[in-house]
Design an enzyme around this catalytic site. Structure first.
Site, PDB file in Angstrom:
ATOM      1  N   ASP A 936       0.873   9.443   1.061  1.00  0.00           N
ATOM      2  CA  ASP A 936      -0.238   8.534   1.327  1.00  0.00           C
ATOM      3  C   ASP A 936      -0.028   7.829   2.654  1.00  0.00           C
ATOM      4  OD1 ASP A 936      -2.523   7.109   1.044  1.00  0.00           O
ATOM      5  OD2 ASP A 936      -1.935   6.034  -0.765  1.00  0.00           O
ATOM      6  N   LYS A1005      -4.751  -6.325  -1.757  1.00  0.00           N
ATOM      7  CA  LYS A1005      -4.626  -5.008  -1.125  1.00  0.00           C
ATOM      8  C   LYS A1005      -5.984  -4.445  -0.716  1.00  0.00           C
ATOM      9  CE  LYS A1005      -3.244  -0.231  -1.931  1.00  0.00           C
ATOM     10  NZ  LYS A1005      -2.640   0.759  -2.862  1.00  0.00           N
ATOM     11  N   ASP A1169      -7.255  10.008   2.754  1.00  0.00           N
ATOM     12  CA  ASP A1169      -6.016   9.818   3.518  1.00  0.00           C
ATOM     13  C   ASP A1169      -4.773   9.948   2.640  1.00  0.00           C
ATOM     14  OD1 ASP A1169      -6.417   7.568   2.039  1.00  0.00           O
ATOM     15  OD2 ASP A1169      -6.072   6.139   3.647  1.00  0.00           O
TER      16      ASP A1169
END
Length: 1263
Positions: A936, A1005, A1169
């Site tokens: 990641d 986050k 991603d």
């Protein structure tokens, strides 16, 4: 006697004349409200303008000249913009007009009239007419000439065929501006020229949008007629609208080459050369400029003819016309038999040019991947399904997949087993009764369909003069049984979801119309022989798919080569793009009328048995409150819903293009073909309502296919990876799901377990009643949300259980930014933690020592416990807790449950089971692993910003620079926020004290991750509030205030950490503001891999005008909102450009990694991603990932973006205000500095000193 009145209506001078058979010298009396239709009396509308058609001139010539002898002497005043007043009252005649009413002369009421500008008048009006006008409203004078009149019969015939052509005048604009100011408060500031120009542009845009929507509807209609064999009818329809435009000056301008190309394709397919030449003559007469496709179709038709002297002359004439038009037939992109026939006919006229026809392109034309061309056609790599046990042959799997797609739906067994299961005898009785009902419904729907189709057929065939767009070809394109199947599927959907939130009736019409369109497209593919042609090539492609020695590793190149080797060379692409929104809604409305009126139930099963013996409707409509509005929804009869629940039909039906494939997907070889074998799956995802009107699709269609090869090949690589179901995890999930779920594991419970709604008692006080109402609203909202989550889990698990022993493939498409998505929305690796845990690679690879270590690291990464620790520490921690890991694998529900505490519990359980199996094998390094291992990106958006700006500080914070320990930007921001919170708590701030211990990485986050993507404070507050609600110990009364506080502190911390990213983001925002606000256009650019991107955010000028067809299927106004002609939403364009551009970069990076992994024979899939591969190939993939990131950002991306924006939206120095530039279509506001736009677009931020080669040595760039 003649009573005349000069009216000024929407910028037109119109002379109204009432005719009477009696004469009198008395003044006209006031007309009564009662309007009769007198005999032998008529009214005519006199058009005043500078142009007139031959038909109008002939009708004017028939008028009695003596009656008009006094209408040519006195000038008529015309109002100016400064003196605008309402139209004068109507002076009635002795006998009221029969066909038109002067008191309401709107364009809709007088549709046959085409008005003109007031300054185009040339004759005078007698004094009697001037006496009937308001002199204050008409200060100026212009001459007036009656250019034409329409009799009532002609008006009735032409009414509704097309709308009046609205001429834009300065008076009309000023009038609207004055009315707007009057509504907004009565300000008397005069309308400036800038506002007038803006209003003028808006009106021109609306008119262009109407024209474009009409062309789209007509093109769809012509395509359906051609596919149904009604080519001559299609040609007559086009000539009908052509004559309407020429004779009545309508807005139905059909001088569009795309319409003629549809007809030419139909004529060429039948070899009707005479009709092709006739259509070309019509195009020449109407000055319709032909394109490359026009000549390609003409040569294709000519190639079907024998070679004669006359045909050779025709070929030479076509070649001469093509050279004069300045087009090349090669640009048409024709393939297969069309190409061979065209080349054959071209050789008759010019053999040298035919021999020099270039072959179809195969290689890349992109600087980032040009080096792959060297061995594109010769390199051999291992097939992605090598060694996979399919259970059956590829040929059998292909036939099964084709059958499913042609059927349109797939029915699977539901995994839900309710506890209140009815007795077998009761269930058998209910099933028998329900089967009889469904049989009766099918018969009723068939009879009703034929009954309602009768007037449509009669209208389609009877009126030889009117060839307007009709619903008939859309309702006869398939067998009646197909439409009945669609309606029965829709009925089943209503019954299975009864009692829950439903779509509005208009949305239901669109959904059913779209299903009919998809079924129709599959039917056309089957009847046209396309299915057989595709299967013949697909069988050979599957042989190469499983052959390690097959030459050429790119699926697109293999497919193109095999298709070119076919003997007949027939086309393998379905070129029809679909139906227009108005057709989709109309077909859906037609079918829903049958559901509501012809589907009946016996009253004996209801409480109405004693009141009526007649069947009653099974479905009805009610109005539900949806926020501030009400929407009409369709509900089944409660007795029918109870009966259906008693049957307990544990089945779920899915559309065929929403489920995985059981054979490899069709390779994308162009914008039109790929993905599913027969089902419609467009290359780019757009909103369904605007699929035919999207600017994005227009740009995509205009893009050369070779430019899209990198994107197509990446999608083919992602779709070629086979998958299997993780049965061990599936069994655990099914046990939890059927035992009331588990909120901590994101398995929702059934809504039946929610507490009942509180009731309002008469003895309650008003405050208590208000509190109960609030509780009811919240509980209803929670019920709807939980039911949606429960259904989502049900669909996932039912599909996974259906395919538990099968090998699956997931075809991929892209969104408008270039991000790849699997087509199946329910069961795919792009989803929640549960979705990802249910899938594994079908092909396994031995772990090796490095693979075993990466499997351990992957497991610890999923827990989220060691984000800031190096890889060695994660390996050590995994060895320390190996007992918990093995316990979780062996006893997931009865053991200690360590896996439950993970951030991704289900993927953690899957990894525990895989690691346990590897460690218990004789040789762990030789264990064949099927589990995907993730790598990641570290806040990938900020990584791209840091690389764009060469920001050293930002690069270090997101792991672009090598370091001994990973830099977790989320934990860093959380630490800064915690410092600010401690300071505020020490200062006595109550909310800061309440948040003690709750400022966690997971809470902030999502906000940190989406800040670089343009998230607003409101959106960020909702994100943090959701995370706080999910913390069991956090006081729920502090959620709102706590989220507001944390948003403010999070943004403050981000500003301290990142500066270069903010500068680039501000430049993106300013560029988008200039383009959308100043140029009035949507922002668009081209990705580094050649994919055009257009932001789809527009501000509709009016409600979507989707007018359903009449009962006879006759369409009078086929207009709808066209995105290409709507004003851009400046706020959304500005806020969305930074994140969308970054998304286009991360998609380009992913596709580059995909292409190079394909070249290296590495299994690769991605979730944006987050890159997945086998544990044994993680190191290889990491190397490719870093190299392609450096290669991507080594290009001057910001400079290339600036050059592209300047070329598309820049303003040349000699451009005057109020006009558009040479490349863009937006106008420059008056007084706006001409060079300001160029300065903004060219102001590329300065770059820092960061060395991109550092990324190659960074171990935690992707980890």
């Amino acid at each position: 006697m003649y009573l005349c009145r000069l009216s000024y209506i929407r910028g037109r001078c119109i002379l109204w004349r009432g005719a009477s058979s009696t004469t009198t010298s008395e003044p006209p009396v006031k007309a009564t409200k009662k309007k009769r239709k007198p005999k032998k009396h008529y009214a005519e509308v006199i058009q005043v303008g500078a142009k007139s058609t031959s038909l109008v001139q002939r009708r004017v010539a028939k008028l009695d000249p003596a009656r008009w002898s006094g209408v040519h002497s006195v000038p008529v005043p015309v109002p100016t913009p400064a003196d605008v007043s309402p139209a004068p009252p109507v002076v009635p005649s002795i006998h009221p007009p029969s066909s038109t009413t002067p008191s309401d002369p709107t364009p809709e009421a007088s549709s046959p009239v085409a008005g003109s500008e007031p300054d185009s008048l040339s004759e005078d009006v007698p004094p009697a007419v001037l006496a009937e006008t308001d002199e204050d409203a008409l200060p100026e004078t212009v001459p007036v000439t009656p250019l034409g009149c329409f009799e009532p019969a002609l008006a009735d015939e032409a009414e509704g065929e097309a709308e009046v052509e609205e001429e834009v005048s300065e008076l009309d604009i000023t009038k609207k501006l004055h009315q707007k100011k009057k509504r907004s408060g009565g300000q008397k500031r005069p309308a400036g020229s800038r506002e007038k120009a803006a209003a003028l542009r808006l009106m021109e845009q609306q008119a262009a949008g109407k024209q474009a929507s009409f062309i789209s509807s007509l093109k769809c209609y012509l395509e359906v007629c051609v596919n149904s064999g009604l080519v001559n009818r299609a040609y007559n329809t086009l000539l009908y609208y052509r004559n309407m435009n020429r004779n009545f000056q309508r807005t139905t301008d059909v001088r569009d080459v795309r319409l003629y190309n549809v007809l030419l394709a139909g004529f060429a397919r039948k070899g009707q050369l005479d009709r092709v030449l006739d259509a070309l003559r019509v195009m020449r007469d109407d000055q319709v400029r032909p394109d490359a496709e026009t000549f390609a179709l003409a040569f294709q038709c000519l190639g079907r003819q024998p070679r004669t002297a006359e045909n050779v002359r025709n070929a030479r004439r076509l070649l001469r016309d093509m050279d004069e038009a300045g087009v090349r037939m090669e640009d048409a992109g024709v393939r297969g038999s069309a190409r061979s026939l065209g080349v054959q006919a071209l050789s008759w006229a010019d053999p040298e040019r035919a021999r020099a026809w270039p072959p179809e392109p195969v290689l890349y034309n992109c600087p980032l991947v040009d080096h792959l061309n060297a061995d594109l056609e010769t390199k051999q790599v291992e097939p992605p399904a090598l060694g996979v046990d399919l259970g059956r042959s590829y040929r059998e799997l292909a036939r099964e997949q084709i059958s499913t797609e042609l059927a349109g739906t797939l029915t699977v067994a539901s995994v839900y087993r309710p506890k209140d299961e009815p007795t077998p005898r009761s269930k058998e009785h209910s099933n028998a009764y329900m089967s009889r009902l469904e049989s009766d419904w099918e018969a009723s729907l068939t009879a009703g369909f034929l009954r309602n189709l009768s007037p449509v057929r009669q209208q389609f065939h009877s009126n030889q003069m009117s060839r307007c767009i009709s619903l008939y070809p859309y309702l006869t394109g398939m067998d009646v049984r197909e439409y009945v199947r669609l309606m029965m599927t829709e009925i089943q959907g209503h019954l299975s979801g009864s009692g829950q939130v439903a779509l509005g009736r208009a949305a239901l019409h669109r959904r059913l119309g779209e299903l009919a369109m998809k079924r129709y497209q599959s039917h056309v593919k089957q009847t046209s022989g396309l299915v057989d042609r595709v299967l013949s090539v697909y069988d050979r492609y599957l042989e190469a798919y499983q052959d390690p020695a097959a030459a050429g590793y790119v699926p697109r190149e293999r497919w193109s080569r095999l298709a070119a080797e076919r003997r007949d060379g027939a086309d393998l692409e379905y070129r029809e793009r679909g139906w227009s929104p108005v057709i989709i809604s109309s077909v859906g409305q037609f079918l829903y009328k049958l559901i509501l009126h012809d589907v009946k139930i016996d009253p004996s099963i209801t409480k109405l048995a004693k009141l009526t013996e007649h069947p009653i409707p099974a479905f009805y409509t009610v109005f539900n409150r949806d926020g501030a509005r009400h929407k009409e929804v369709v509900r089944p009869h409660p007795a029918l819903a109870r009966l259906y629940r008693a049957t307990r039909r544990h089945q779920i039906t899915f559309d065929a293009n929403l489920v995985p494939m059981v054979s490899p997907p069709l390779p994308w070889s162009s914008q039109l073909a790929g993905g599913y074998l027969m089902s419609s799956a467009p290359l780019m995802r757009v909103r369904a309502a605007s699929a035919e009107t999207s600017c994005q699709l227009q740009r995509l269609q205009e893009t050369p296919t070779q430019q899209l090869f990198p994107v197509l090949d990446s999608l083919n690589q992602l779709g070629a990876i086979p998958w299997v179901i993780n049965q061990k995890v599936l069994d655990v999930v099914l046990h939890v799901f059927n035992n009331d779920g588990d909120e901590s594991l994101d398995i929702p419970a059934p809504v039946s377990l929610l507490p009942p709604l509180p009731t309002i008692e008469p003895t309650m006080t008003p405050s208590e009643k208000f509190k109960v109402k609030q509780q009811r609203v919240q509980l209803n909202r929670k019920k709807a949300e939980q039911f949606g989550l429960w259904c989502d889990a049900l669909y996932k698990l039912s599909l996974a259980n259906h395919f538990r022993d099968r090998v699956l493939w997931l075809p991929h498409t892209v969104d408008f930014r270039g991000r790849a998505y699997p087509c199946p929305p329910h069961l795919s690796h792009l989803g929640s933690d549960l979705s990802r845990s249910l899938l594994k690679f079908a092909r396994g690879k031995p772990l090796g020592q490095s693979g075993l270590d990466w499997l351990k690291v992957h497991l610890i990464n999923l827990t989220g416990l060691k984000k800031r620790d190096p890889t060695s520490e994660r390996l050590r921690y995994c060895d320390e807790i190996i007992d918990d890991i093995l316990d979780s694998a062996d006893r997931p529900l009865t053991g200690s449950g360590w896996w439950r505490t993970s951030e991704e519990p289900w993927q953690t359980l899957s990894s525990c089971q895989e690691l346990a199996a590897a460690l218990r094998s004789p040789d762990p390094a030789a264990f064949v692993s099927h589990l995907p291992v993730h790598q990641d990106g570290s806040c990938n958006g900020l990584q791209h910003y840091a690389a764009l700006g060469r920001d050293s500080a930002g690069a270090a914070s997101v792991n672009l620079s090598p370091a001994e320990r990973p830099q977790d930007v989320y934990s860093g921001v959380a630490a800064l926020v915690e410092q600010l919170r401690q300071k505020d708590a020490a200062d006595g701030l109550p909310i800061a004290a309440a948040l003690d211990g709750f400022v966690r990485r997971k809470v902030i986050k999502q906000t940190v991750m989406t800040t670089v993507y343009g998230v607003t404070r409101y959106g960020a507050r909702l994100q943090i509030a959701k995370q706080l609600k999910d913390i069991p110990d956090f006081p729920k009364e502090h959620v709102w205030q706590g989220s507001h506080y944390l948003v403010t502190r999070t943004f403050m911390s981000l500003q301290q950490m990142f500066t270069a990213a903010k500068e680039i983001q501000d430049w993106f925002t300013e560029c988008a503001r200039v383009v959308s606000s100043v140029r009035s256009e949507s922002v668009e650019w081209v990705t580094p891999l050649g994919l055009p991107v257009v932001q789809p955010y527009v501000r509709s000028n009016h409600k979507t005008a989707v007018r359903p067809l009449s009962e006879t299927g006759r369409m009078s106004r086929p207009h709808f909102t066209h995105e290409a002609y709507e004003r851009p939403n400046a706020i959304k364009q500005r806020n969305a450009f930074p994140p969308n551009f970054i998304h286009s970069l991360d998609s380009s990076h992913m596709m580059l990694t995909s292409l190079h992994c394909l070249h290296a024979g590495i299994t690769f899939v991605s979730v944006h991603d987050c890159y997945w591969t086998h544990a044994s190939t993680v190191d290889q993939m990491n190397k490719v990932c870093r190299e392609q990131f450096v290669a991507l950002h080594s290009r001057p991306l910001l400079e290339e973006l600036s050059e592209g924006l300047l070329a598309r939206f820049g303003i040349p120095p000699d451009t005057e205000s109020g006009s558009g530039s040479g490349s863009g279509s937006g106008a420059i506001p008056e007084g706006f500095p001409r060079d300001r736009v160029n300065r903004v677009l060219a102001a590329v931020p300065e770059l820092g000193e960061f060395d991109l080669r550092e990324v190659l040595r960074s171990p935690y760039f992707f980890s």
